[in-house]
Design a protein around this motif. Structure first.
Motif, short mmCIF file in Angstrom:
data_model
loop_
_atom_site.label_atom_id
_atom_site.label_comp_id
_atom_site.label_asym_id
_atom_site.label_seq_id
_atom_site.Cartn_x
_atom_site.Cartn_y
_atom_site.Cartn_z
N ASN A 60 55.17 62.87 46.73
CA ASN A 60 54.49 64.25 47.37
C ASN A 60 54.99 64.10 48.94
O ASN A 60 54.43 64.78 49.84
CB ASN A 60 52.92 63.88 47.38
N GLY A 61 56.02 63.19 49.41
CA GLY A 61 56.56 63.30 50.64
C GLY A 61 55.54 62.91 51.69
O GLY A 61 55.83 63.19 52.74
N ILE A 62 54.72 61.90 51.29
CA ILE A 62 53.55 61.05 52.26
C ILE A 62 54.25 59.83 52.58
O ILE A 62 54.31 59.05 51.84
CB ILE A 62 52.22 61.16 51.77
N PRO A 63 54.32 59.56 54.04
CA PRO A 63 54.64 58.46 54.37
C PRO A 63 53.57 57.24 53.89
O PRO A 63 52.70 57.19 53.77
CB PRO A 63 54.70 58.24 55.79
N PHE A 64 54.47 56.05 53.26
CA PHE A 64 53.72 54.90 52.85
C PHE A 64 53.66 53.55 53.68
O PHE A 64 54.82 53.25 53.84
CB PHE A 64 54.11 54.45 51.40
N ILE A 65 52.71 53.43 54.43
CA ILE A 65 52.48 52.22 55.39
C ILE A 65 51.70 51.27 54.79
O ILE A 65 50.81 51.26 53.82
CB ILE A 65 51.99 52.62 56.64
N VAL A 66 52.14 49.89 54.83
CA VAL A 66 51.38 48.51 54.37
C VAL A 66 50.62 47.92 55.42
O VAL A 66 51.20 47.94 56.69
CB VAL A 66 52.35 47.78 53.89
N ASN A 67 49.35 47.61 55.32
CA ASN A 67 48.59 47.09 56.43
C ASN A 67 48.86 45.61 56.51
O ASN A 67 48.85 44.67 55.34
CB ASN A 67 46.97 47.44 56.42
N ASP A 68 49.16 44.86 57.62
CA ASP A 68 49.27 43.45 57.90
C ASP A 68 50.36 42.57 56.85
O ASP A 68 50.90 41.94 57.50
CB ASP A 68 47.91 42.68 57.52
N ASP A 69 50.56 42.92 55.66
CA ASP A 69 51.42 42.24 54.90
C ASP A 69 53.08 42.56 54.85
O ASP A 69 53.40 43.25 54.29
CB ASP A 69 50.78 42.27 53.24
N LEU A 70 53.57 41.81 55.79
CA LEU A 70 55.04 42.10 56.07
C LEU A 70 55.89 41.61 54.80
O LEU A 70 56.65 42.43 54.43
CB LEU A 70 55.40 41.05 57.26
N GLU A 71 55.47 40.78 54.12
CA GLU A 71 56.31 40.26 53.18
C GLU A 71 56.23 41.27 51.92
O GLU A 71 57.41 41.93 51.49
CB GLU A 71 55.78 39.13 52.29
N LEU A 72 55.06 42.00 51.75
CA LEU A 72 55.03 43.13 51.05
C LEU A 72 55.80 44.52 51.30
O LEU A 72 56.29 45.03 50.45
CB LEU A 72 53.34 43.45 50.47
N ALA A 73 55.50 44.77 52.58
CA ALA A 73 56.35 45.82 53.19
C ALA A 73 57.68 46.00 52.84
O ALA A 73 58.30 46.85 52.68
CB ALA A 73 56.13 45.95 54.62
N LEU A 74 58.19 44.80 53.22
CA LEU A 74 59.60 44.47 52.85
C LEU A 74 60.11 44.49 51.53
O LEU A 74 61.15 45.27 51.06
CB LEU A 74 60.20 43.32 53.55
N GLU A 75 59.44 43.91 50.63
CA GLU A 75 59.73 43.70 49.33
C GLU A 75 59.75 45.12 48.60
O GLU A 75 60.33 45.47 47.63
CB GLU A 75 58.34 42.89 48.45
N ILE A 76 58.45 45.91 48.96
CA ILE A 76 58.65 47.34 48.23
C ILE A 76 59.45 48.33 48.98
O ILE A 76 59.25 49.68 48.86
CB ILE A 76 57.30 47.91 47.71
#
Ligand SMILES: Cc1ncsc1CCOP(=O)(O)O
Ligand SMILES: C=C1C=NC(C)=NC1=N
Ligand SMILES: [Mg+2]
Length: 215
Positions: free
Chosen positions: A71-87
């Protein structure tokens, strides 16, 4: 950065923040309906009682990320740097007690970096550390986050703008129908909302009602 400051400012209009434990029903359905209602930005914040961990958390993050991507919506991860990088999320949001923003910036490259701030001093520090947007709050009383700082209201946003901070800003904390205008008129570019959407029987209608107030 993946978005110009102006694109980001527009995208931050209605920022849905959510984890499975904020939802009355399947978080994928809640997100899908919130997107149909017109949210413009999303943060995966899997935190607190009954929050998923490990592979369960990663699995859910990927499902919600796919829905945002479609849907073209930006996806941000809270706090979890490892998760943000992994996905390969579009960005990360961190608080005052989280990782050092300079270290985070080194790890995330041109992804978006959002930082929670509570006053002018924290805002200036966050800007010096490369924040692309600020989450300012809590605006109003809320029980969604257990360890909130003192409720100062939209006046904090007025103070930031009076001090010529032009960075994209969302207000967060206890924002429900009827409270949107006070945050926007204080100078926020948008509002970040958890329970007014995630706790609703009808997230799509809840989102439409919130957007109605921003016209
Ligand atoms: C994450 C966060 N940061 C300051 S208040 C808050 C919780 C906002 O939740 P709600 O929109 O349900 O008040
Ligand atoms: C604490 C927070 C403040 N602001 C935003 C946008 N997200 C958060 N998790
Ligand atoms: Mg945090």
């Amino acid at each position: 950065m993946r978005y110009s400051e102006e694109e980001l400012r527009k995208k931050l209009q209605l920022y849905f923040v959510m984890g499975s434990n904020n939802c009355l029903k399947d978080p994928e359905i809640v997100l899908q309906e919130a997107i149909e209602g017109g949210i413009t930005f999303f943060q995966f914040r899997e935190k607190g009682t009954h929050a998923k961990k490990g592979s369960e958390k990663i699995k859910l993050a990927k499902k919600l990320q796919a829905i945002c991507k479609q849907n073209g919506i930006p996806f941000i991860v809270n706090d979890d740097l490892e998760l943000a990088l992994e996905i390969d999320a579009d960005g990360i949001h961190i608080g005052q007690e989280d990782e050092d923003p300079l270290k985070v910036r080194k790890m995330i490259g041109d992804k978006l970096l959002g930082i929670s701030v509570h006053n002018l001093n924290e805002a200036n520090q966050a800007l010096a550390q490369g924040a692309n947007y600020l989450g300012v709050g809590p605006m109003y009383e809320t029980t969604t986050k257990k360890d909130i700082r003192e409720v100062k209201g939209p006046e904090v946003i007025v103070e930031l703008r009076e001090n010529n901070l032009t960075v994209p800003i969302v207000g967060i904390g206890g924002i429900q129908k009827g409270l949107i205008k006070s945050v926007i008129e204080a100078g926020a570019d948008g509002v970040a909302v958890i329970s007014a959407i995630s706790n609703s029987e009808n997230p799509r209608e809840a989102v439409k009602d919130l957007l109605e107030e921003m016209k």
